[in-house]
Design a protein around this motif. Structure first.
Motif: not given
Length: 350
Positions: A54-77
């Motif tokens: 699954f990972v090709t670029d290192y150093p790599a940030v893993l983890g897929v289960d996320i909960a938090g504060v929405v800080e900023e929205l991109g266009e079209g959200v």
């Protein structure tokens, strides 16, 4: 220079996890920037280190289960836009991350795909919400996916009536197993048969299993026990563990022309004479084969959690922020965790 943040980095392929820093990303079109409050750990996180998948670029940030504060929205959200229009300046989200650094969970800030991001209802905490994404999506794709699943009709798209169609879920106290049980309930299956350790019997029944059996029963023993509660053939089995021994048990139970859904590659051989087949599922919503299904399901995640239709997993909070993840993954790898998700708080990193 872009603002910096702390992150837990996999230094290289098969390397060590190390605390480091990287730039805070900015959301593009259809993306959300989340200040990560809680992350849940999954076996895939240590398996990536072992296998390099699954990972090709290192150093790599893993983890897929996320909960938090929405800080900023991109266009079209649009799914968080209404809150902003109503002058709500602080709102919370859960999301299924991805295997790229800007979308990884193990850091202070991450990007998420708006299609796979939902609001956290007031009834849930960051910790409970973080236990949902990967487990739910893996169970959901395995049952309803047309490519990586059994292709059943999703319950959120139709009126469901309880049927006398049985389903068996092996590993019912696992994260994936617990969500498979709950989705089976929403789909109207009956009986919902689950296996787990005897110590997790009540937990599995709380999720919605109607009948519980010890995971240590052999295939023949389990089949004999099930025959006492239903004479209907078991046409679908979800093996949330998928080790060779559990697959063997499942294969013993599976009816002619049945489907065995697996979370790992098949170790049993399909038999054309009886028409049974195996499907190895993949719960990543970003996969092209899963995008339409998961976009549809994520639109109802907030409603499910708010109404209690889906219950998050039990969890244990790890100490020491991002650094606590390292020891947590070792516990997962050595089989020291049962019926519980391990959760870490990235913002508590020293």
């Amino acid at each position: 220079m872009s603002p910096q943040q702390k992150a837990l980095l996999l230094s290289k392929k098969h390397g060590d996890f190390e605390l480091g820093s990287r730039s805070i990303p900015s959301p593009g079109t259809g993306e959300v920037l989340v200040k990560v409050q809680s992350v849940a750990l999954n076996p895939v996180d240590y398996k990536i280190r072992e296998t390099g998948y699954f990972v090709t670029d290192y150093p790599a940030v893993l983890g897929v289960d996320i909960a938090g504060v929405v800080e900023e929205l991109g266009e079209g959200v649009e799914n968080f836009r209404k809150a902003i229009e109503c002058k709500i300046t602080l709102f919370f989200g859960l999301a299924h991350g991805n295997f790229t650094n800007d979308f990884g969970a193990f850091q202070h800030y991450t990007l998420t795909d708006a299609h796979f991001t939902a609001k956290i209802p007031p009834s849930q905490s960051f910790d409970s919400a973080a236990t949902v994404p990967l487990g739910l999506d893996t169970a959901l794709v395995g049952l309803y996916g047309n490519h990586f699943g059994a292709g059943l009709t999703p319950p959120w798209t139709t009126n469901v009536v309880e049927s006398k169609t049985p389903i068996a879920i092996l590993g019912g106290s696992s994260s994936v197993g617990s969500y498979a049980i709950q989705l089976a309930r929403l789909s109207g299956f009956y009986p919902i048969i689950a296996t787990a350790s005897p110590s997790n019997e009540e937990l599995v029944k709380d999720y919605g299993a109607t009948h519980f059996f010890d995971r240590n029963l052999s295939g023949k023993q389990l089949k004999a026990a099930i025959n006492k509660i239903t004479d209907s053939p078991i046409g679908i089995i979800y093996d949330a563990i998928s080790l060779p021994e559990t697959q063997s048990v499942a294969w013993e139970l599976l009816a002619d022309n049945g489907i065995l859904v697996l979370t790992l590659p098949a170790s049993v051989k399909e038999d054309e004479g009886r028409g049974r087949k195996t499907i190895s599922t993949f719960g990543g919503p970003h996969a092209p084969q899963n995008e339409e299904l998961c976009t549809s399901s994520w639109a109802v995640v907030e409603k499910w959690l708010s109404e209690g239709a889906i219950q998050p997993n039990k969890y244990e909070v790890l100490p020491n922020g991002l650094e606590g993840i390292i020891g947590g993954l070792e516990r997962l790898k050595s089989g020291q965790v049962s019926g519980t998700k391990l959760v870490a708080h990235p913002q508590e990193t020293q």
